[in-house]
Design an enzyme around this catalytic site. Structure first.
Site, mmCIF file in Angstrom:
data_model
loop_
_atom_site.group_PDB
_atom_site.id
_atom_site.type_symbol
_atom_site.label_atom_id
_atom_site.label_comp_id
_atom_site.label_asym_id
_atom_site.label_seq_id
_atom_site.Cartn_x
_atom_site.Cartn_y
_atom_site.Cartn_z
ATOM 1 N N ASP A 89 -87.412 -7.859 -16.964
ATOM 2 C CA ASP A 89 -87.343 -7.172 -15.679
ATOM 3 C C ASP A 89 -85.957 -6.571 -15.449
ATOM 4 O O ASP A 89 -84.938 -7.174 -15.795
ATOM 5 C CB ASP A 89 -87.658 -8.167 -14.559
ATOM 6 C CG ASP A 89 -87.713 -7.530 -13.187
ATOM 7 O OD1 ASP A 89 -88.627 -6.721 -12.953
ATOM 8 O OD2 ASP A 89 -86.837 -7.831 -12.352
ATOM 9 N N GLU A 115 -88.031 -3.129 -19.161
ATOM 10 C CA GLU A 115 -88.294 -2.285 -17.999
ATOM 11 C C GLU A 115 -87.030 -1.491 -17.696
ATOM 12 O O GLU A 115 -86.089 -1.992 -17.075
ATOM 13 C CB GLU A 115 -88.689 -3.128 -16.774
ATOM 14 C CG GLU A 115 -89.050 -2.243 -15.580
ATOM 15 C CD GLU A 115 -88.819 -2.886 -14.226
ATOM 16 O OE1 GLU A 115 -89.451 -2.456 -13.246
ATOM 17 O OE2 GLU A 115 -87.972 -3.805 -14.125
#
Length: 567
Positions: free
Chosen positions: A254, A297
């Protein structure tokens, strides 16, 4: 992470804004290439190399699961790991000869670590499963059952930040002399940095606590970890080992762009120190579990995303992050479908061919937990949703599906992230087949009108059946699974069809997509070969015909044809 509360509207709803790397036209067409009757100008050509590595993930189909919304096993209205285990045969039953399972290869679990929030991105214990979801034993059983079916499992590993109630932060905040003070960034005065994803952002990133300020780029409840601290880096690696040993096959990472900050503005994203850490972490994971995958990401432009693959000199496919989500391509796919114009997709493929290192593996997707669902972005149009599925599953790389996407699941009706993560619509009963209790959040609209698994399972013309068939077609061809690509469609003007050839070794697979609501003639396109074999065609797609100048076919509205070209 819950982006819509944290990002400007244009980033939370990317189709409302012009992407910073939208194609500008300007690509010089290659001479002496057969033209397309749908637009007689000479088409451009882009060549994306086949995947250099042979790891399993380079030809896998991934499926993103929000455990809280997938299947409830204990009647509390919340999905859990035992519930997910009970639905594994829907995803992949382990028998390649059956056709009733979806056929995906990998489950990506959104955060399942202990957290006080529904979304899980503010972790308070990296070694414990969120009690709503079950136990570590449940996770290990999930991995065992998935592996038995030939599937793998990857975890959302949130190491840009922790939750504000994590014991690390509590200790760090307790005193300037705390042993973990440097595990987070502290200043005596507010440096005044703003969030870095927009030059117009005025949202502060330093937050007051006990007479000092700590850095949290998203909000005060998620303080950023200071991964320049060697002890913390060692602890993060240890945690990765723990979950790999428990059965995980890799991690989705993330907010990977924002890991290590060196100053305001440009020093808050994409720093050399961030890239150096990912190389270090990737090397460690390869040492612990050589075939584990890391997925980054990096929500940005194509050139910036390309850098996160790292160097391909020593590690085929890149020594940094072997898969990176392709946000710009997702935006162009949706824009192209809504405009009935394939040129923006062609232009993005051309740019990727130029910007990405040769031999890397892309990670295309249509929507995810941070974006409004693709069915809603496409206005619920069945033809566009059919084309979206075909595009996703024929482009290079490892495609990612978002749970429910395969049945046309729409966004919820509220203006928050929960509306992007509503319960899975299994059927039309009160609990939707998801729970015997009231679900933790309401179902998205459309469930009782056919957007559910039960209504589509045995209908050959359904979206679910289409996803199943396209995944099977993809797996029937090494060229479709991990081959390269040459695009024939022009990158400028209005182009009704997207055509390209996928190649690996001697195998060539020709793909044609009609992105309009009218009949389109596609070709002729030059691909060497004397005959063709159908891998997938929609009804009423004409037989592929060969002419002296190339192959051509007639496609009805929103139809796709996929053919293996034989010598």
């Amino acid at each position: 992470m819950p982006r819509s509360r944290l990002f400007p509207l244009a980033l939370a709803l990317p189709w409302l804004a012009c992407s910073p790397d939208s194609p500008s036209g300007g690509f010089t067409p290659s001479p002496n290439t057969p033209g397309s009757p749908s637009n007689p100008q000479t088409p451009t050509r882009a060549e994306i190399a086949p995947a250099a590595g042979t790891e399993w993930f380079r030809e896998a189909v991934f499926y993103e699961v929000f455990v809280r919304s997938f299947q409830d096993s204990n009647g509390d209205g919340k999905g859990d790991l035992p519930g997910l285990i009970s639905r594994l045969d829907y995803l992949n039953d382990g028998d390649p000869n059956t056709t009733q399972d979806l056929g995906v290869d990998v489950l990506w679990l959104m955060p399942v670590f202990d957290s006080p929030s529904y979304h899980g991105y503010d972790v308070v214990d990296y070694e414990r499963i969120e009690p709503d979801y079950g136990t570590v034993a449940d996770f290990e059983r999930l991995c065992d059952e998935a592996h038995r079916r030939g599937m793998r499992v990857i975890l959302d590993f949130v190491i840009n930040h922790s939750g504000v109630d994590h014991p690390w932060f509590v200790e760090s905040a307790s005193s300037p002399t705390s042993a973990k003070r440097d595990w987070y960034q502290w200043r005596q005065q507010d440096p005044g940095w703003k969030q870095p994803w927009s030059q117009f952002s005025n949202t502060p990133t330093w937050h007051a606590r006990s007479g000092a300020y700590y850095y949290g780029v998203f909000w005060g409840g998620m303080p950023d970890l200071n991964l320049q601290n060697a002890q913390l880096r060692a602890e993060v690696k240890r945690l990765a080992s723990v979950w790999l040993e428990r059965g995980a096959d890799g991690f989705r990472l993330d907010a990977a762009r924002y890991l290590i900050e060196t100053g305001a503005g440009s020093g808050q994203a994409d720093t050399p120190e961030t890239h150096a850490f990912w190389k270090e972490f990737s090397a460690y994971v390869r040492q612990v579990k050589p075939d584990a995958v890391l997925v980054g990401e990096n929500w940005s432009t194509t050139p910036i995303i390309a850098r996160y693959y790292g160097s391909t000199q020593q590690v085929p496919g890149g020594d940094e992050l072997p898969l990176n989500f392709n946000f710009p391509l997702s935006e162009q796919i949706i824009a192209s479908l809504n405009a009935s114009n394939a040129a923006p997709i062609a232009a993005k493929l051309v740019e990727m061919a130029s910007a990405y290192p040769a031999g890397i593996s892309d990670a295309p997707f249509l929507s995810n937990h941070d974006t409004v669902r693709v069915a809603t972005q496409l206005g619920g149009n069945t033809g566009r949703m059919a084309s979206a599925a075909a595009l996703l599953l024929t482009l290079p790389g490892a495609p990612f599906l978002y749970y429910g996407e395969e049945v046309g699941m729409a966004n919820g009706t509220t203006n928050n992230d929960e509306a992007k993560r509503t319960p899975m619509p299994w059927d039309t009963t009160a609990g939707g087949g998801f729970s015997t209790a009231t679900p933790w959040f309401g179902f998205a609209p459309g469930r009782t009108a056919g957007a559910n698994v039960a209504a589509q399972t045995n209908v050959t013309s359904s979206l679910l059946s289409r996803y199943r068939a396209l995944i099977r077609a993809r797996k029937s061809s090494e060229a479709l699974s991990r081959g390269g690509l040459k695009v024939f469609t022009p990158t400028t003007g209005v182009q009704g069809a997207l055509s390209f050839v996928r190649t690996l070794g001697d195998e060539r697979v020709l793909v044609m997509h009609n992105l309009t609501d009218s009949n389109v003639s596609v070709g002729p396109v030059a691909v060497s070969g004397s005959s063709s074999e159908v891998l997938f065609t929609d009804p009423n797609v004409s037989n592929l015909s060969g002419t002296p100048s190339g192959w051509q076919a007639n496609l009805p509205p929103r139809a796709t044809g996929i053919w293996r070209i034989k010598p």
